[in-house]
Design a protein around this motif. Structure first.
Motif, PDB file in Angstrom:
ATOM      1  N   TYR A  73       7.211   9.485  64.586  1.00 62.61           N
ATOM      2  CA  TYR A  73       7.127   8.447  63.510  1.00 62.61           C
ATOM      3  C   TYR A  73       7.273   8.468  61.703  1.00 62.61           C
ATOM      4  O   TYR A  73       7.115   7.278  61.291  1.00 62.61           O
ATOM      5  CB  TYR A  73       6.714   6.464  64.004  1.00 62.61           C
ATOM      6  CG  TYR A  73       7.654   6.584  65.498  1.00 62.61           C
ATOM      7  CD1 TYR A  73       8.119   4.876  65.465  1.00 62.61           C
ATOM      8  CD2 TYR A  73       7.414   7.471  66.442  1.00 62.61           C
ATOM      9  CE1 TYR A  73       9.235   4.813  66.224  1.00 62.61           C
ATOM     10  CE2 TYR A  73       7.795   6.678  67.628  1.00 62.61           C
ATOM     11  CZ  TYR A  73       8.954   4.789  67.925  1.00 62.61           C
ATOM     12  OH  TYR A  73       9.757   4.526  68.406  1.00 62.61           O
ATOM     13  N   GLN A  74       6.496   9.166  61.821  1.00 63.61           N
ATOM     14  CA  GLN A  74       6.290   9.799  60.620  1.00 63.61           C
ATOM     15  C   GLN A  74       7.089  10.641  59.460  1.00 63.61           C
ATOM     16  O   GLN A  74       7.003  11.078  58.880  1.00 63.61           O
ATOM     17  CB  GLN A  74       4.687  10.357  60.324  1.00 63.61           C
ATOM     18  CG  GLN A  74       3.758   9.644  60.778  1.00 63.61           C
ATOM     19  CD  GLN A  74       3.602   7.915  60.024  1.00 63.61           C
ATOM     20  OE1 GLN A  74       4.029   7.846  59.051  1.00 63.61           O
ATOM     21  NE2 GLN A  74       3.153   7.060  61.039  1.00 63.61           N
ATOM     22  N   HIS A  75       8.255  10.893  60.489  1.00 64.19           N
ATOM     23  CA  HIS A  75       9.155  12.009  60.057  1.00 64.19           C
ATOM     24  C   HIS A  75      10.101  11.497  58.465  1.00 64.19           C
ATOM     25  O   HIS A  75      10.176   9.854  59.022  1.00 64.19           O
ATOM     26  CB  HIS A  75      10.114  12.360  60.881  1.00 64.19           C
ATOM     27  CG  HIS A  75      11.380  12.649  60.573  1.00 64.19           C
ATOM     28  ND1 HIS A  75      11.191  14.455  60.037  1.00 64.19           N
ATOM     29  CD2 HIS A  75      12.622  12.763  60.085  1.00 64.19           C
ATOM     30  CE1 HIS A  75      12.256  14.800  59.977  1.00 64.19           C
ATOM     31  NE2 HIS A  75      13.641  13.761  59.652  1.00 64.19           N
ATOM     32  N   LYS A  76       9.490  11.967  57.725  1.00 66.78           N
ATOM     33  CA  LYS A  76      10.087  11.685  55.887  1.00 66.78           C
ATOM     34  C   LYS A  76      12.041  11.572  56.214  1.00 66.78           C
ATOM     35  O   LYS A  76      12.630  13.200  56.764  1.00 66.78           O
ATOM     36  CB  LYS A  76      10.606  12.162  55.238  1.00 66.78           C
ATOM     37  CG  LYS A  76       8.825  12.858  54.983  1.00 66.78           C
ATOM     38  CD  LYS A  76       8.336  11.217  54.162  1.00 66.78           C
ATOM     39  CE  LYS A  76       6.491  11.118  54.312  1.00 66.78           C
ATOM     40  NZ  LYS A  76       5.909   9.732  53.820  1.00 66.78           N
ATOM     41  N   ILE A  77      12.623  10.136  56.164  1.00 60.34           N
ATOM     42  CA  ILE A  77      14.463  10.589  56.109  1.00 60.34           C
ATOM     43  C   ILE A  77      14.830  10.985  55.234  1.00 60.34           C
ATOM     44  O   ILE A  77      16.560  10.792  55.164  1.00 60.34           O
ATOM     45  CB  ILE A  77      14.806   9.279  56.726  1.00 60.34           C
ATOM     46  CG1 ILE A  77      14.541   8.173  56.217  1.00 60.34           C
ATOM     47  CG2 ILE A  77      14.241   8.846  58.232  1.00 60.34           C
ATOM     48  CD1 ILE A  77      15.097   7.155  56.737  1.00 60.34           C
ATOM     49  N   GLY A  78      14.804  10.691  53.828  1.00 50.99           N
ATOM     50  CA  GLY A  78      15.314  11.118  52.838  1.00 50.99           C
ATOM     51  C   GLY A  78      15.855  10.085  52.098  1.00 50.99           C
ATOM     52  O   GLY A  78      15.743   9.014  52.572  1.00 50.99           O
ATOM     53  N   ASP A  79      16.387  10.450  50.752  1.00 47.54           N
ATOM     54  CA  ASP A  79      16.722   9.397  50.297  1.00 47.54           C
ATOM     55  C   ASP A  79      18.639   8.283  50.528  1.00 47.54           C
ATOM     56  O   ASP A  79      18.976   9.180  51.842  1.00 47.54           O
ATOM     57  CB  ASP A  79      17.652  10.166  49.042  1.00 47.54           C
ATOM     58  CG  ASP A  79      17.843   9.124  47.570  1.00 47.54           C
ATOM     59  OD1 ASP A  79      17.830   8.157  47.888  1.00 47.54           O
ATOM     60  OD2 ASP A  79      18.879   8.996  47.291  1.00 47.54           O
ATOM     61  N   ARG A  80      18.157   7.258  50.948  1.00 43.57           N
ATOM     62  CA  ARG A  80      19.308   6.295  52.014  1.00 43.57           C
ATOM     63  C   ARG A  80      19.535   7.092  53.569  1.00 43.57           C
ATOM     64  O   ARG A  80      20.154   7.336  53.676  1.00 43.57           O
ATOM     65  CB  ARG A  80      19.952   6.587  51.044  1.00 43.57           C
ATOM     66  CG  ARG A  80      20.092   5.377  49.727  1.00 43.57           C
ATOM     67  CD  ARG A  80      21.475   6.178  49.327  1.00 43.57           C
ATOM     68  NE  ARG A  80      22.403   4.944  50.304  1.00 43.57           N
ATOM     69  CZ  ARG A  80      22.813   3.539  49.700  1.00 43.57           C
ATOM     70  NH1 ARG A  80      21.404   3.404  48.451  1.00 43.57           N
ATOM     71  NH2 ARG A  80      23.629   2.648  49.934  1.00 43.57           N
ATOM     72  N   GLY A  81      18.174   8.083  53.811  1.00 38.81           N
ATOM     73  CA  GLY A  81      18.234   8.861  55.539  1.00 38.81           C
ATOM     74  C   GLY A  81      19.407   9.224  55.110  1.00 38.81           C
ATOM     75  O   GLY A  81      19.635   9.469  56.363  1.00 38.81           O
TER      76      GLY A  81
END
Length: 611
Positions: free
Chosen positions: A499-507
């Motif tokens: 759940y702490q995964h970074k999803i980047g700009d606009r996912g």
């Protein structure tokens, strides 16, 4: 200049620091002038023309009294330690005076730093807060790059041009006024010449400054165009590459860069003219003073009856006058900077003074829970005088699912936006639980609603924080439960940081289906009684659509739902289907009833079946 003063209002709460800055600048100026005036007796001693005064002056204090008193004290010093000793003492006093002057100047600048940085912070905060309060229609009219430019380059320009002049606003005028007063005590005639010639120089500088402001405004607008182009190019990079449009796009961008270059070249030429122009004009004044003052001395030497300047006083006059030149030059540069920054200040003020269209009433009512229904009554809405919705009469009862279908551009999404009060009706009324929607507090109203759109809006943050958006101190167990309901827990668990995964700009690190399920989990986490689904599955493939549709079914259970649908297969079980065509409701009923009517809905259904 009015925009400059509006920006300076941000400095009001730092008035005590500004007062300290002013006092320290005054101390710096006074000690600077005091140290310079001590040069006059040094010259008198060296030339052997220093007047000896053996008795202390009497009478009222005046400029002559001060002059006689200083001459008296200097005479005592010379008689006590000799001319060489007196010269040494004066030099030490000058060193101390200059040290105090520069120490005061440093602390004046030191006290200015928190004012400058705080004002810039406050301006950016005010802009961000204002943009969060403005209606959606405002952002439809403005380019993103232009708004980003106002938040970044315009604020930076204000900082570098206007805030940099705060230090000279007090110091330089005080320096000039104090110097002129001192010059008046030395020679009224020469000072009058100074006062006559300086305004002429000021008019020339002011004319150049006005043209600089006009050019600066064009420069900031052009920079906004460049930022808009950059934002669009990055967002549309896949399409640009797919259509081999790199050359075309780069060519357009090059045109924008050239326009900006030409404008900035013109601005810099005018700005760089400030220093040499002010220096040249000041030198002209200096030459006139030397010529006229020299003639006064010649007259007094030829005729002793004429009382005029002594040679050392005249040299002292020139030295003090030369100390006026730097602040005059600094003020002219500051004036140019203010003119340049005023263009940016104007663009900032335009945003801050933009009228908020969707306002909360003064005595707005709280809305703790949704109990009855949402009802449109004779509702009309136009955008830029173009009718979007006409004579809408519709009721959505609590616990019911209402689907809205129709051709693109018919007004379906606008209907949903009105329920969330992103816009206000032009005519008619929208009721929530029997009261006008405008009577409720905006925060309480939107707290009752969850929104899932076609384009899942996610932020460059962790999955956890995206699901917990708007919730203080979120419970991790509830986050996981919401993800499970949204069919998102399985793929989230596969990431290394879960759940702490970074999803980047606009996912952008997620697939379309994954983004949509996180968006649904966010709505589940909010647990709203009213749900707005705006074509939430229209952009997904069949497998993703099935997972998302299953998640939406769970989400819609026991909620009041307004569903904007493109695929009719997803809303067949709705309590009521509303067909909108060209802004008007043309049909209402269940799926089966509308098919039997063989009208608009029947036509849409057949078209989708054929495709």
């Amino acid at each position: 200049m009015k925009h400059f003063f509006k920006i300076l209002k941000f400095a009001y709460k730092y008035k005590y620091l500004a007062l300290l800055n002013a006092l320290l600048n005054i101390v710096s100026v006074l000690f600077g002038l005091f140290s310079i005036t001590l040069v006059i007796p040094i010259l008198g001693i060296l030339f052997g023309t220093q007047e000896r005064v053996s008795s202390a002056p009497e009478g009222e204090i005046s400029s002559q009294w001060v002059s006689d008193y200083l001459a008296y004290k200097l005479t005592n010093i010379i008689e006590s330690v000799g001319e060489t000793g007196a010269l040494g003492i004066i030099c030490i006093v000058i060193i101390i005076a200059f040290f105090i002057k520069n120490l005061a100047r440093y602390f004046a600048q030191y006290s200015l730093i928190p004012i400058r940085t705080s004002i810039v912070k406050d301006i950016r905060r005010a802009l961000n807060t204002k943009m969060s309060l403005l209606s959606i229609s405002y952002f439809s009219e403005k380019r993103k790059g232009d708004l980003i430019s106002r938040m970044t380059t315009d604020v930076t320009e204000v900082e570098s041009s206007i805030m940099n002049t705060l230090g000279v606003v007090v110091r330089d005028p005080v320096n000039i006024i104090a110097s002129i007063v001192l010059l008046m005590t030395m020679s009224v005639k020469l000072t009058v010449i100074v006062l006559f010639l300086f305004p002429i120089a000021g008019l020339v500088i002011g004319k150049i400054g006005k043209s600089l402001r006009r050019k600066s405004n064009k420069g900031q607008i052009q920079m906004a165009q460049i930022l808009s182009a950059i934002e669009e190019n990055i967002s549309g990079l896949r399409i640009i590459k797919a259509f081999n449009a790199e050359k075309q796009i780069n060519s357009k961008f090059e045109e924008e860069l050239k326009k900006h270059q030409n404008i900035m070249s013109s601005i810099l030429r005018r700005r760089d003219l400030a220093s040499p122009m002010s220096e040249f004009l000041s030198t002209l004044v200096m030459v006139v003073i030397i010529w006229y003052g020299g003639n006064l001395i010649f007259e007094s030497q030829n005729d002793e009856a004429i009382s005029s300047l002594s040679p050392q006083s005249f040299i002292g006059f020139i030295i003090i006058f030369s100390q006026i030149l730097p602040p005059v030059k600094s003020l002219s540069q500051g004036y140019y900077s203010i003119q340049r920054g005023s263009a940016s200040a104007e663009r900032i003020i335009q945003v801050l003074e933009t009228e908020i269209e969707v306002k909360e009433n003064k005595n707005a009512l709280p809305l703790s829970d949704f109990k009855q229904s949402i009802r449109f009554e004779n509702a009309y809405f136009s955008y830029d005088e173009k009718p979007i919705l006409k004579n809408i009469n519709l009721e959505i009862k609590k616990g019911h699912t209402i689907a809205v279908v129709g051709q693109s551009g018919g007004g379906k999404t606008t209907l949903a936006n009105l329920v969330a009060r992103y816009y206000d009706l032009n005519e008619g009324t929208l009721f929530i639980d029997g009261k006008n929607i405008r009577d409720y507090k905006l925060h309480d109203l939107r707290k009752q609603m969850g929104v899932v759109t076609q384009d899942a809006i996610l932020f460059n943050d962790s999955i956890f924080n995206n699901i917990a958006l708007g919730i203080e101190n979120p419970d991790s167990e509830k986050i996981i439960e919401a993800a499970k309901i949204a069919n998102a827990h399985e793929f989230i668990s596969k990431f290394e940081n879960s759940y702490q995964h970074k999803i980047g700009d606009r996912g952008h690190k997620l697939s379309g289906g994954q983004k949509q399920r996180i968006s649904i989990a966010r709505a589940v986490m909010k647990n709203p009684p009213i749900l707005i689904l705006d074509e939430a599955t229209s952009a997904l493939d069949s497998e993703s659509e099935q997972l998302v549709q299953d998640a939406l079914t769970k989400l819609m259970a026991n909620r009041t739902s307004l569903v904007i649908a493109h695929r009719l297969s997803t809303i067949q079980n709705a309590d009521e289907i509303v067909v909108i065509n060209e802004g008007e409701i043309v049909e209402q009923g269940t799926h089966d009833v509308l098919l039997k009517n063989k009208a608009h809905y029947h036509k849409l259904h057949n078209m989708q079946n054929l495709s």
